[in-house]
Design an enzyme around this catalytic site. Structure first.
Site, PDB file in Angstrom:
ATOM      1  N   VAL A   1       0.715  -1.095  -0.069  1.00  0.00           N
ATOM      2  CA  VAL A   1      -0.503  -0.025   0.075  1.00  0.00           C
ATOM      3  C   VAL A   1       1.007   1.134  -0.023  1.00  0.00           C
ATOM      4  O   VAL A   1       1.528   1.074   0.484  1.00  0.00           O
ATOM      5  CB  VAL A   1      -0.637   0.021   1.457  1.00  0.00           C
ATOM      6  CG1 VAL A   1      -1.989   1.186   0.759  1.00  0.00           C
ATOM      7  CG2 VAL A   1      -2.081  -1.087   1.400  1.00  0.00           C
TER       8      VAL A   1
ATOM      9  N   ASP B   1     -13.487  -9.122   8.945  1.00  0.00           N
ATOM     10  CA  ASP B   1     -12.317  -9.170   9.166  1.00  0.00           C
ATOM     11  C   ASP B   1     -11.510  -7.835   9.653  1.00  0.00           C
ATOM     12  O   ASP B   1     -11.188  -7.290   9.864  1.00  0.00           O
ATOM     13  CB  ASP B   1     -11.278  -9.398   8.218  1.00  0.00           C
ATOM     14  CG  ASP B   1      -9.440  -9.432   8.644  1.00  0.00           C
ATOM     15  OD1 ASP B   1      -9.873 -10.186   9.690  1.00  0.00           O
ATOM     16  OD2 ASP B   1      -8.760  -9.083   8.029  1.00  0.00           O
TER      17      ASP B   1
END
Length: 422
Positions: free
Chosen positions: A31, A138
């Site tokens: 990222v 999650d």
């Protein structure tokens, strides 16, 4: 917390986004902090070339399609994506701030008022996701970013449509973060219900209020056994008494015994009002308490003010007049992806309430519990201002958006090269 510099092997541009530094990484992807042509910051997630195959592309494309359907004030928005590119990528809203895991590790647990405010905010956000026919699956402290406008939920990479029985995972494989996973998810039961997110939210609020998760073990198999054992109750030590009933209900072993998200919001409101505050007041206090300074991002994305240089009456700079070039430092923290069903469980390391330091970071998933994540730090960037990079090539390379962006990216690369071991 600062942005890590790009490595020599990182791309400098993807889909029109100028990549300025690393935010985090995991087993599947990296990222980056990116900047759009118009100067909008974004978190750009890229799949690693080493894992790009047909199944990975299918999973990534599913994540993009899910993100297209999700909206809400507390959800990091999808900006753009290309799952069919040589290096599949997606860009989401960049949220400048610490995630909940890092904030608690650095500044200690939240008081009960702010934990209740966080619970009301996140429960309402998850309820809106469920109304769109989706489950997060999650939710964990690292997937809650504490931005300047309040908390937001990120990383829907494991999200599924609530009515879907289709799975891209191998049979008998459990995907998620065991420490925040409800028993039915750990046992591989399908289909899952909204109660899985209620349990995970309970684990997040427990962590916010106490600094630890419901179950902790050095071995992941022991952890799975603790989660799935109905005789093993969650560890609620350190939780303020007024929060214990709510968290006990949210962490109930049986899904049907957990409250609905609307009930969670109501109970959080009751807790807030019992302390003499309105919900909006508690939200403002939460944001004020958790918001990080913004000078790190500002120094990366915005050009510094022009230096003042004395001029002679003729309009020429006076002899010996110089301008001090801006300097930039770069450090970064990389975060890991979801835990596989084998291997060691991460261990949270909490520090004892240090003096708050100016910190700012933001990320879009894949983020994992950061206390277990490796850290890559670089020292002070070289003081001489590097020369601007070459102009765009005839082969179509896009020029950088601004002189400051070009200078920043060059300085980060030089700082990384100076400290790299290879």
């Amino acid at each position: 917390m600062q942005i890590a510099p790009l490595s020599p092997h990182d791309p400098t541009e993807l889909g029109g986004y100028e990549l300025l530094g690393r935010i985090g990484h995991g087993g599947m992807g990296q990222v980056y902090l990116g900047e759009s042509p118009g100067g909008e910051p974004a978190a750009v997630k890229v799949i690693k070339p080493s894992v790009v195959d047909s199944e990975t592309r299918q999973r990534f494309a599913q994540e993009v399609e899910i993100l297209k359907t999700i909206w809400g004030a507390r959800i990091a928005a999808l900006l753009d994506a290309d799952p069919e590119a040589d290096r599949p990528w997606l860009a989401t809203e960049y949220i400048e701030g610490l995630d909940l895991s890092r904030h608690v590790a650095s500044h200690g647990p939240l008081p009960s008022l702010l934990t209740a405010s966080l619970g009301a905010t996140l429960a309402e956000a998850l309820a809106s996701v469920h109304k769109q026919g989706l489950l997060h699956r999650d939710l964990k402290p690292a997937n809650v970013l504490l931005g300047p406008n309040g908390p937001k939920i990120i990383d829907f990479g494991l999200a599924v449509f609530a009515e879907s029985s289709v799975s891209l995972t191998a049979p008998n494989t459990v995907v998620g973060t065991p420490s925040c996973m409800p028993p039915e998810q750990a046992n591989g039961e399908k289909p899952l219900t909204p109660a899985v997110d209620v349990y995970a939210l309970g684990a997040v609020l427990l962590f916010a209020a106490s600094g630890h998760l419901p179950y902790q073990a050095a071995n992941i198999h022991v952890l799975f056994h603790q989660v799935t054992d109905p005789a093993k109750t969650p560890d609620l030590s350190g939780v303020p008494d007024e929060l214990v009933p709510l968290l006990t209900a949210m962490l109930a072993h049986q899904a049907q015994d957990r409250p609905a998200l609307d009930d969670v919001v109501k109970q959080c409101r009751t807790l807030i009002e019992s302390q003499g505050f309105k919900v909006a007041q508690a939200r403002r206090r939460l944001t004020s308490h958790t918001a990080a300074p913004t000078q790190i991002l500002d120094s990366l994305l915005h050009p510094a003010e022009a230096p003042t240089v004395p001029f002679s009456p003729a309009g020429e700079p006076e002899a010996g007049a110089t301008a001090e070039p801006p300097t930039t430092t770069g450090t970064g923290t990389e975060a890991t992806r979801v835990l596989p069903p084998t291997g060691p469980d991460p261990t949270h390391t909490l520090v004892d309430h240090p003096e708050p330091q100016p910190e700012a970071a933001g990320a879009m998933g894949p983020a994992q519990n950061p206390p277990s994540a490796p850290t890559a730090d670089t020292g002070q960037a070289p003081s001489p201002l590097p020369a601007p990079g070459p102009p765009a090539k005839a082969r179509g390379e896009r020029p950088r958006h601004s002189a400051q962006a070009r200078i920043t990216a060059q300085r980060l690369r030089e700082a990384y090269a100076a400290s790299a071991t290879f």
